[in-house]
Design a protein around this motif. Structure first.
Motif, PDB file in Angstrom:
ATOM      1  N   GLY A 170       2.320  -2.983   1.085  1.00 19.90           N
ATOM      2  CA  GLY A 170       1.854  -3.582   2.324  1.00 19.90           C
ATOM      3  C   GLY A 170       2.465  -4.946   2.585  1.00 19.90           C
ATOM      4  O   GLY A 170       3.489  -5.319   2.018  1.00 19.90           O
ATOM      5  N   SER A 171       1.829  -5.711   3.472  1.00 18.37           N
ATOM      6  CA  SER A 171       2.349  -7.015   3.894  1.00 18.37           C
ATOM      7  C   SER A 171       1.741  -8.126   3.046  1.00 18.37           C
ATOM      8  O   SER A 171       0.529  -8.280   2.979  1.00 18.37           O
ATOM      9  N   ARG A 172       2.601  -8.895   2.402  1.00 16.92           N
ATOM     10  CA  ARG A 172       2.195 -10.064   1.631  1.00 16.92           C
ATOM     11  C   ARG A 172       3.341 -11.054   1.695  1.00 16.92           C
ATOM     12  O   ARG A 172       4.502 -10.654   1.608  1.00 16.92           O
ATOM     13  N   ASP A 173       3.048 -12.335   1.847  1.00 19.00           N
ATOM     14  CA  ASP A 173       4.107 -13.335   1.983  1.00 19.00           C
ATOM     15  C   ASP A 173       5.049 -13.298   0.793  1.00 19.00           C
ATOM     16  O   ASP A 173       4.640 -13.040  -0.348  1.00 19.00           O
ATOM     17  N   SER A 190       9.891  -8.393  -4.462  1.00 14.93           N
ATOM     18  CA  SER A 190      11.005  -8.362  -3.507  1.00 14.93           C
ATOM     19  C   SER A 190      11.263  -6.963  -2.948  1.00 14.93           C
ATOM     20  O   SER A 190      12.240  -6.759  -2.235  1.00 14.93           O
ATOM     21  N   CYS A 191      10.395  -6.021  -3.273  1.00 10.73           N
ATOM     22  CA  CYS A 191      10.585  -4.632  -2.852  1.00 10.73           C
ATOM     23  C   CYS A 191       9.288  -4.152  -2.194  1.00 10.73           C
ATOM     24  O   CYS A 191       8.333  -3.805  -2.875  1.00 10.73           O
ATOM     25  N   TYR A 192       9.265  -4.174  -0.870  1.00 11.88           N
ATOM     26  CA  TYR A 192       8.065  -3.806  -0.131  1.00 11.88           C
ATOM     27  C   TYR A 192       8.047  -2.306   0.149  1.00 11.88           C
ATOM     28  O   TYR A 192       9.071  -1.732   0.496  1.00 11.88           O
ATOM     29  N   ALA A 193       6.874  -1.709   0.002  1.00  8.23           N
ATOM     30  CA  ALA A 193       6.683  -0.297   0.340  1.00  8.23           C
ATOM     31  C   ALA A 193       5.438  -0.177   1.201  1.00  8.23           C
ATOM     32  O   ALA A 193       4.478  -0.936   1.033  1.00  8.23           O
ATOM     33  N   GLY A 194       5.456   0.763   2.128  1.00  2.00           N
ATOM     34  CA  GLY A 194       4.316   0.962   3.014  1.00  2.00           C
ATOM     35  C   GLY A 194       3.065   1.383   2.260  1.00  2.00           C
ATOM     36  O   GLY A 194       3.138   1.945   1.168  1.00  2.00           O
ATOM     37  N   ASP A 195       1.918   1.094   2.862  1.00  6.21           N
ATOM     38  CA  ASP A 195       0.649   1.489   2.256  1.00  6.21           C
ATOM     39  C   ASP A 195       0.468   3.003   2.253  1.00  6.21           C
ATOM     40  O   ASP A 195      -0.200   3.554   1.400  1.00  6.21           O
ATOM     41  N   CYS A 240      10.115   2.724  15.875  1.00  2.87           N
ATOM     42  CA  CYS A 240      10.042   3.240  17.242  1.00  2.87           C
ATOM     43  C   CYS A 240      10.403   4.707  17.196  1.00  2.87           C
ATOM     44  O   CYS A 240      11.493   5.068  16.738  1.00  2.87           O
ATOM     45  N   GLY A 241       9.516   5.549  17.684  1.00  2.00           N
ATOM     46  CA  GLY A 241       9.773   6.981  17.701  1.00  2.00           C
ATOM     47  C   GLY A 241      10.880   7.332  18.670  1.00  2.00           C
ATOM     48  O   GLY A 241      11.502   6.473  19.288  1.00  2.00           O
ATOM     49  N   SER A 242      11.161   8.596  18.809  1.00  2.00           N
ATOM     50  CA  SER A 242      12.201   9.058  19.724  1.00  2.00           C
ATOM     51  C   SER A 242      11.824   8.705  21.156  1.00  2.00           C
ATOM     52  O   SER A 242      10.673   8.445  21.469  1.00  2.00           O
ATOM     53  N   GLU A 243      12.823   8.701  22.054  1.00  2.00           N
ATOM     54  CA  GLU A 243      12.596   8.303  23.441  1.00  2.00           C
ATOM     55  C   GLU A 243      11.553   9.177  24.123  1.00  2.00           C
ATOM     56  O   GLU A 243      10.785   8.713  24.950  1.00  2.00           O
ATOM     57  N   SER A 244      11.509  10.459  23.777  1.00  2.00           N
ATOM     58  CA  SER A 244      10.557  11.358  24.427  1.00  2.00           C
ATOM     59  C   SER A 244       9.112  11.075  24.018  1.00  2.00           C
ATOM     60  O   SER A 244       8.184  11.353  24.756  1.00  2.00           O
ATOM     61  N   THR A 245       8.918  10.505  22.832  1.00  2.00           N
ATOM     62  CA  THR A 245       7.575  10.171  22.359  1.00  2.00           C
ATOM     63  C   THR A 245       7.553   8.712  21.932  1.00  2.00           C
ATOM     64  O   THR A 245       7.177   8.391  20.816  1.00  2.00           O
ATOM     65  N   TYR A 246       8.004   7.822  22.820  1.00  2.00           N
ATOM     66  CA  TYR A 246       8.162   6.423  22.451  1.00  2.00           C
ATOM     67  C   TYR A 246       6.830   5.804  22.038  1.00  2.00           C
ATOM     68  O   TYR A 246       5.850   5.848  22.769  1.00  2.00           O
ATOM     69  N   SER A 247       6.808   5.270  20.874  1.00  2.00           N
ATOM     70  CA  SER A 247       5.674   4.483  20.397  1.00  2.00           C
ATOM     71  C   SER A 247       6.213   3.554  19.328  1.00  2.00           C
ATOM     72  O   SER A 247       7.140   3.911  18.600  1.00  2.00           O
ATOM     73  N   GLU A 248       5.650   2.367  19.266  1.00  2.00           N
ATOM     74  CA  GLU A 248       6.104   1.402  18.274  1.00  2.00           C
ATOM     75  C   GLU A 248       4.972   1.116  17.310  1.00  2.00           C
ATOM     76  O   GLU A 248       3.858   0.818  17.719  1.00  2.00           O
ATOM     77  N   GLU A 249       5.265   1.220  16.040  1.00  2.00           N
ATOM     78  CA  GLU A 249       4.267   1.002  14.998  1.00  2.00           C
ATOM     79  C   GLU A 249       4.755  -0.124  14.101  1.00  2.00           C
ATOM     80  O   GLU A 249       5.840  -0.040  13.519  1.00  2.00           O
ATOM     81  N   VAL A 250       3.977  -1.204  13.993  1.00  2.00           N
ATOM     82  CA  VAL A 250       4.333  -2.314  13.110  1.00  2.00           C
ATOM     83  C   VAL A 250       4.002  -1.902  11.675  1.00  2.00           C
ATOM     84  O   VAL A 250       2.864  -1.548  11.371  1.00  2.00           O
ATOM     85  N   LEU A 251       5.014  -1.946  10.824  1.00  2.00           N
ATOM     86  CA  LEU A 251       4.856  -1.496   9.448  1.00  2.00           C
ATOM     87  C   LEU A 251       4.615  -2.648   8.485  1.00  2.00           C
ATOM     88  O   LEU A 251       3.847  -2.519   7.534  1.00  2.00           O
ATOM     89  N   PHE A 252       5.303  -3.763   8.712  1.00  2.55           N
ATOM     90  CA  PHE A 252       5.171  -4.953   7.875  1.00  2.55           C
ATOM     91  C   PHE A 252       5.161  -6.179   8.766  1.00  2.55           C
ATOM     92  O   PHE A 252       5.835  -6.208   9.795  1.00  2.55           O
ATOM     93  N   ASP A 253       4.443  -7.204   8.326  1.00  5.08           N
ATOM     94  CA  ASP A 253       4.370  -8.444   9.077  1.00  5.08           C
ATOM     95  C   ASP A 253       3.986  -9.537   8.068  1.00  5.08           C
ATOM     96  O   ASP A 253       2.824  -9.620   7.660  1.00  5.08           O
ATOM     97  N   PHE A 254       4.957 -10.341   7.633  1.00  5.28           N
ATOM     98  CA  PHE A 254       4.671 -11.365   6.623  1.00  5.28           C
ATOM     99  C   PHE A 254       5.644 -12.527   6.762  1.00  5.28           C
ATOM    100  O   PHE A 254       6.613 -12.462   7.518  1.00  5.28           O
ATOM    101  N   ARG A 255       5.373 -13.583   6.034  1.00  8.26           N
ATOM    102  CA  ARG A 255       6.199 -14.786   6.118  1.00  8.26           C
ATOM    103  C   ARG A 255       7.078 -14.931   4.880  1.00  8.26           C
ATOM    104  O   ARG A 255       6.695 -14.522   3.779  1.00  8.26           O
ATOM    105  N   ILE A 256       8.234 -15.541   5.077  1.00 14.76           N
ATOM    106  CA  ILE A 256       9.142 -15.911   3.986  1.00 14.76           C
ATOM    107  C   ILE A 256       8.955 -17.389   3.743  1.00 14.76           C
ATOM    108  O   ILE A 256       9.127 -18.211   4.655  1.00 14.76           O
ATOM    109  N   LYS A 257       8.560 -17.757   2.543  1.00  8.97           N
ATOM    110  CA  LYS A 257       8.243 -19.159   2.260  1.00  8.97           C
ATOM    111  C   LYS A 257       9.106 -19.716   1.140  1.00  8.97           C
ATOM    112  O   LYS A 257       9.657 -18.996   0.366  1.00  8.97           O
TER     113      LYS A 257
END
Length: 195
Positions: free
Chosen positions: A24-27, A97-102, A178-195
């Protein structure tokens, strides 16, 4: 658990220790000896049974789940001017240094198509189109890696989709699908800061 990393189209791979894995997301805190990093959006394939010297045509039997990920490594790794093997290794193996989805998904049911966008401070810095032959890339990666290393259930293979270099600290990194143009949807997978 082993973490293997392979670039698309390259006939080589490298390893990371399990201490590099972040779920998941962690700084991310840049180690003091690093001046800048490279971010590599990836697809992450999880091995579900032991494998050794497996040909690519049989490789699909050895993974059953896929997710998205980000690999982070020292930008000097791409410069290929390391004086010895230890210098090369220390540019890639640092902790967290190796992020993987939940969540991992079945590769035959989850649409691993479309684009992956990597944004720095809200501005898209890289757009990667997921290749149509991504499962073939995973199969070839298993053949390559299992020829040298025994693979076990739970091991992860990161297949790089692209990379972007960033020399600043204190930036916000996000990855979205972002899915294909015919089924466009955007899903945020990671969101974190680099410190």
């Amino acid at each position: 658990m082993n973490i293997f990393y392979k670039n698309i189209g390259e006939n080589k791979f490298f390893l990371k220790p399990d201490s590099a894995l972040v779920k998941g997301s962690r700084d991310f805190y840049v180690p003091g000896y690093i001046e800048g990093v490279i971010f590599s959006p990836s697809l992450v394939f999880r091995i579900n049974r032991s494998s050794k010297c497996t040909e690519s045509r049989f490789a699909k039997r050895y993974y059953n789940e896929v997710s998205y990920g980000i690999n982070i490594y020292d930008y000097r790794f791409r410069q290929n001017n390391c004086s010895d093997f230890f210098d090369l290794v220390k540019l890639t193996v640092f902790d967290n240094s190796c992020y993987a989805g939940d969540e991992f998904f079945l590769p035959d049911k989850y649409k691993i198509t479309g684009n992956v966008n990597l944004a720095i401070d809200g501005i898209v810095a890289l757009t990667c189109t997921i290749p149509e032959n991504i499962l073939e890339e995973a199969n070839m990666a298993i053949e390559l890696i299992s020829g040298y290393c025994s693979m076990k259930s739970g091991d992860l293979i990161y297949i790089q989709l692209g990379e972007v270099e960033e020399l600043r600290k204190d930036v916000k990194l996000s990855l979205s699908h972002c899915g294909s143009e015919s089924t466009y949807s955007e899903e945020v997978l990671f969101d974190f800061r680099i410190k």
